[in-house]
Design a protein around this motif. Structure first.
Motif, PDB file in Angstrom:
ATOM      1  N   LEU A   1       0.825  -1.196   0.000  1.00  0.00           N
ATOM      2  CA  LEU A   1       0.000   0.000   0.000  1.00  0.00           C
ATOM      3  C   LEU A   1       0.864   1.253   0.000  1.00  0.00           C
ATOM      4  N   THR A   2       0.637   2.111  -0.980  1.00  0.00           N
ATOM      5  CA  THR A   2       1.315   3.406  -1.067  1.00  0.00           C
ATOM      6  C   THR A   2       0.271   4.506  -0.976  1.00  0.00           C
ATOM      7  N   ARG A   3       0.539   5.491  -0.124  1.00  0.00           N
ATOM      8  CA  ARG A   3      -0.392   6.612   0.006  1.00  0.00           C
ATOM      9  C   ARG A   3       0.226   7.871  -0.592  1.00  0.00           C
ATOM     10  N   LEU A   4      -0.578   8.597  -1.359  1.00  0.00           N
ATOM     11  CA  LEU A   4      -0.196   9.905  -1.899  1.00  0.00           C
ATOM     12  C   LEU A   4      -1.112  10.961  -1.315  1.00  0.00           C
ATOM     13  N   THR A   5      -0.571  12.099  -0.935  1.00  0.00           N
ATOM     14  CA  THR A   5      -1.409  13.214  -0.498  1.00  0.00           C
ATOM     15  C   THR A   5      -1.012  14.475  -1.252  1.00  0.00           C
ATOM     16  N   VAL A   6      -1.993  15.337  -1.472  1.00  0.00           N
ATOM     17  CA  VAL A   6      -1.766  16.670  -2.032  1.00  0.00           C
ATOM     18  C   VAL A   6      -2.498  17.647  -1.134  1.00  0.00           C
ATOM     19  N   GLU A   7      -1.759  18.584  -0.562  1.00  0.00           N
ATOM     20  CA  GLU A   7      -2.342  19.609   0.305  1.00  0.00           C
ATOM     21  C   GLU A   7      -2.248  20.954  -0.398  1.00  0.00           C
ATOM     22  N   LEU A   8      -3.391  21.657  -0.471  1.00  0.00           N
ATOM     23  CA  LEU A   8      -3.488  22.907  -1.206  1.00  0.00           C
ATOM     24  C   LEU A   8      -3.614  24.086  -0.244  1.00  0.00           C
ATOM     25  N   PRO A   9      -3.126  25.269  -0.642  1.00  0.00           N
ATOM     26  CA  PRO A   9      -3.218  26.443   0.242  1.00  0.00           C
ATOM     27  C   PRO A   9      -4.638  26.995   0.264  1.00  0.00           C
ATOM     28  N   PRO A  10      -4.946  27.897   1.199  1.00  0.00           N
ATOM     29  CA  PRO A  10      -6.285  28.502   1.246  1.00  0.00           C
ATOM     30  C   PRO A  10      -6.640  29.161  -0.082  1.00  0.00           C
TER      31      PRO A  10
ATOM     32  N   ALA B   1       3.024  17.819  -1.813  1.00  0.00           N
ATOM     33  CA  ALA B   1       2.696  16.442  -2.156  1.00  0.00           C
ATOM     34  C   ALA B   1       3.598  15.507  -1.372  1.00  0.00           C
ATOM     35  N   THR B   2       3.048  14.396  -0.886  1.00  0.00           N
ATOM     36  CA  THR B   2       3.839  13.415  -0.137  1.00  0.00           C
ATOM     37  C   THR B   2       3.581  12.020  -0.681  1.00  0.00           C
ATOM     38  N   VAL B   3       4.550  11.127  -0.464  1.00  0.00           N
ATOM     39  CA  VAL B   3       4.400   9.712  -0.767  1.00  0.00           C
ATOM     40  C   VAL B   3       4.787   8.928   0.475  1.00  0.00           C
ATOM     41  N   VAL B   4       4.031   7.853   0.785  1.00  0.00           N
ATOM     42  CA  VAL B   4       4.280   7.057   1.987  1.00  0.00           C
ATOM     43  C   VAL B   4       4.120   5.575   1.642  1.00  0.00           C
ATOM     44  N   ASN B   5       5.118   4.782   1.980  1.00  0.00           N
ATOM     45  CA  ASN B   5       5.029   3.322   1.915  1.00  0.00           C
ATOM     46  C   ASN B   5       5.857   2.779   3.056  1.00  0.00           C
TER      47      ASN B   5
ATOM     48  N   ASP C   1      -2.310  -2.965 -13.652  1.00  0.00           N
ATOM     49  CA  ASP C   1      -1.948  -4.050 -12.734  1.00  0.00           C
ATOM     50  C   ASP C   1      -1.822  -3.510 -11.308  1.00  0.00           C
ATOM     51  N   TYR C   2      -2.786  -2.712 -10.889  1.00  0.00           N
ATOM     52  CA  TYR C   2      -2.771  -2.075  -9.569  1.00  0.00           C
ATOM     53  C   TYR C   2      -4.203  -1.664  -9.236  1.00  0.00           C
ATOM     54  N   THR C   3      -4.425  -1.302  -7.977  1.00  0.00           N
ATOM     55  CA  THR C   3      -5.672  -0.654  -7.591  1.00  0.00           C
ATOM     56  C   THR C   3      -5.367   0.789  -7.198  1.00  0.00           C
ATOM     57  N   PHE C   4      -6.318   1.678  -7.452  1.00  0.00           N
ATOM     58  CA  PHE C   4      -6.135   3.091  -7.161  1.00  0.00           C
ATOM     59  C   PHE C   4      -7.462   3.669  -6.723  1.00  0.00           C
ATOM     60  N   THR C   5      -7.492   4.280  -5.546  1.00  0.00           N
ATOM     61  CA  THR C   5      -8.681   4.967  -5.047  1.00  0.00           C
ATOM     62  C   THR C   5      -8.265   6.323  -4.500  1.00  0.00           C
ATOM     63  N   GLU C   6      -9.215   7.233  -4.389  1.00  0.00           N
ATOM     64  CA  GLU C   6      -8.902   8.566  -3.889  1.00  0.00           C
ATOM     65  C   GLU C   6     -10.098   9.159  -3.164  1.00  0.00           C
ATOM     66  N   THR C   7      -9.798  10.079  -2.257  1.00  0.00           N
ATOM     67  CA  THR C   7     -10.827  10.860  -1.575  1.00  0.00           C
ATOM     68  C   THR C   7     -10.352  12.304  -1.498  1.00  0.00           C
ATOM     69  N   VAL C   8     -11.316  13.224  -1.404  1.00  0.00           N
ATOM     70  CA  VAL C   8     -11.012  14.646  -1.259  1.00  0.00           C
ATOM     71  C   VAL C   8     -11.713  15.141   0.003  1.00  0.00           C
ATOM     72  N   SER C   9     -11.015  15.919   0.796  1.00  0.00           N
ATOM     73  CA  SER C   9     -11.588  16.449   2.027  1.00  0.00           C
ATOM     74  C   SER C   9     -12.777  17.353   1.715  1.00  0.00           C
TER      75      SER C   9
ATOM     76  N   ARG D   1      -7.449  18.899   0.488  1.00  0.00           N
ATOM     77  CA  ARG D   1      -6.551  17.761   0.691  1.00  0.00           C
ATOM     78  C   ARG D   1      -7.068  16.565  -0.109  1.00  0.00           C
ATOM     79  N   LEU D   2      -6.224  16.075  -0.979  1.00  0.00           N
ATOM     80  CA  LEU D   2      -6.512  14.874  -1.745  1.00  0.00           C
ATOM     81  C   LEU D   2      -5.666  13.738  -1.199  1.00  0.00           C
ATOM     82  N   THR D   3      -6.303  12.603  -0.935  1.00  0.00           N
ATOM     83  CA  THR D   3      -5.596  11.411  -0.463  1.00  0.00           C
ATOM     84  C   THR D   3      -5.869  10.281  -1.436  1.00  0.00           C
ATOM     85  N   ALA D   4      -4.800   9.698  -1.978  1.00  0.00           N
ATOM     86  CA  ALA D   4      -4.932   8.610  -2.952  1.00  0.00           C
ATOM     87  C   ALA D   4      -4.194   7.393  -2.430  1.00  0.00           C
ATOM     88  N   TRP D   5      -4.734   6.214  -2.751  1.00  0.00           N
ATOM     89  CA  TRP D   5      -4.160   4.949  -2.312  1.00  0.00           C
ATOM     90  C   TRP D   5      -3.848   4.095  -3.531  1.00  0.00           C
ATOM     91  N   TYR D   6      -2.593   3.691  -3.650  1.00  0.00           N
ATOM     92  CA  TYR D   6      -2.136   2.833  -4.745  1.00  0.00           C
ATOM     93  C   TYR D   6      -1.676   1.509  -4.143  1.00  0.00           C
TER      94      TYR D   6
END
Length: 345
Positions: free
Chosen positions: A68-77, A138-142, A92-100, A105-110
């Motif tokens: 599981l890899t998480r991507l986030t994008v945080e935007l200014p006011p 933008a951040t990446v986490v695994n 050959d992957y799954t990808f989902t996303e949510t927006v606050s 803030r966008l959070t995506a899961w790969y």
């Protein structure tokens, strides 16, 4: 269950942290597993307040990164998004996303396998309500990422990228509950430090909950048997130990089914590229003659990989959370026979 195998691989990768000497910011030696994130594109301006930019994540290390890899994008006011479009192929992957709710803030899961040198990117569309200003981060986490120096990318609207951001490494000091039913639903508290912006991974299944700098309170997802628990942040991963699932067990997912195999033969040394199509394949492992394919990666309806070394004619299957797919006459792979030595004269 292949998920538990992937979790064990992640734990082994975490153990390698002790073998990697922390280099200076100027040096960048290759480590076993490393993800990087970058961004660029047409950001909103005062004259054009609609923008679009890409967020790219890439495997920089020496070995595959899975799970599981998480991507986030945080935007200014004043800057918002309705979501991102994922462009990378093959699927050959799954990808989902949510927006606050505020759109900032966008959070995506790969979930898939990234071989060294492979990258993915998503396109983020944004709109500015007034004069665009502030920082996009933008951040990446695994959990297997062993180098935090390239996990954060910043761009200042109207300016350039900011200085390198190196988040602190997370530290886990305790987990209050280590067993619960396989159906999930057990509340677990993990304590430590530098746990900001973390997620908790139960064998590569994300546990819903929230984290502060000193603790994460999450609810266990469904699972089977003994499962590794890890906390992942932009600063890296930290092991919280194991969690043991008991009765009652969860309802198993549907069994995987295969309908097509792209290549039916290749050399005994392995290395033949393979693609299979079917359904219920996500989080699975492509198997060739009972051996995991090299660089195996699966989405819901598609898997890729390379044949391992072997001999004879063997079945090609997918081992997924719902079980192993059934073999079939059109789902076999035949290794080339070994060459017959020419007699010496």
């Amino acid at each position: 269950m292949r998920i538990r195998l992937a979790a064990s691989c992640a734990t082994a990768a975490l153990a390698l942290i002790a073998l990697v000497t922390a280099p200076s910011a100027a040096a960048a030696p290759t480590v076993p597993t490393d993800l990087s994130v970058a961004q660029g594109g047409n950001y909103p301006t005062e004259s054009n307040r609609d923008g679009s930019f890409s967020v790219t994540w890439r495997s920089e290390g020496a070995y595959d990164i899975t799970g599981l890899t998480r991507l986030t994008v945080e935007l200014p006011p004043g800057v918002t998004t309705q979501g991102a479009l994922m462009y990378s192929m093959p699927y050959d992957y799954t990808f989902t996303e949510t927006v606050s709710p505020d759109g900032r803030r966008l959070t995506a899961w790969y979930y898939g396998t990234m071989v060294p040198g492979r990258s993915h990117f998503m396109k983020v569309k944004v709109t500015a309500a007034g004069k665009p200003s502030g920082e996009i981060r933008a951040t990446v986490v695994n959990v297997s990422d062993l180098d935090a120096r390239n996990n954060v990318s910043t761009v200042t609207l109207g300016g350039t990228g900011g200085p390198p951001v190196i988040p602190p490494e997370p530290v886990v000091t305790g987990m209050d509950t280590r067993s619960g039913p396989g159906t999930g639903g057990t509340v677990v508290t993990i304590t430590g430090r530098n746990l900001d912006d973390a997620f908790v991974d139960f064998g590569h299944d994300r546990a819903p909950g929230s984290c502060t700098s000193t603790s994460c309170v999450v609810t266990t997802p469904p699972g089977w048997g003994v499962t590794s628990v890890d906390v992942a942040t932009p600063g890296g991963g930290a092991s919280a130990g194991d969690f043991t699932y008991g009765e009652p067990e969860p309802t198993p997912p549907p069994e995987p089914e295969l309908s097509r195999l792209s290549t039916r033969g290749g050399p005994a040394a392995g290395g033949t590229g393979l693609q299979v199509a079917g359904k219920h394949l996500d989080r699975g492992v492509l198997m060739v003659g009972g051996k995991p394919a090299v660089h195996s990666s699966c989405g819901p309806e598609f898997c890729t990989g390379q044949s391992p070394a072997g001999t004879g004619t063997v079945d090609v299957t997918v081992d997924a959370p719902g079980g192993e797919s059934a073999p079939g006459p059109s789902l076999t792979f035949t290794y080339d026979p070994a060459p017959v030595p020419t007699p010496a004269h």
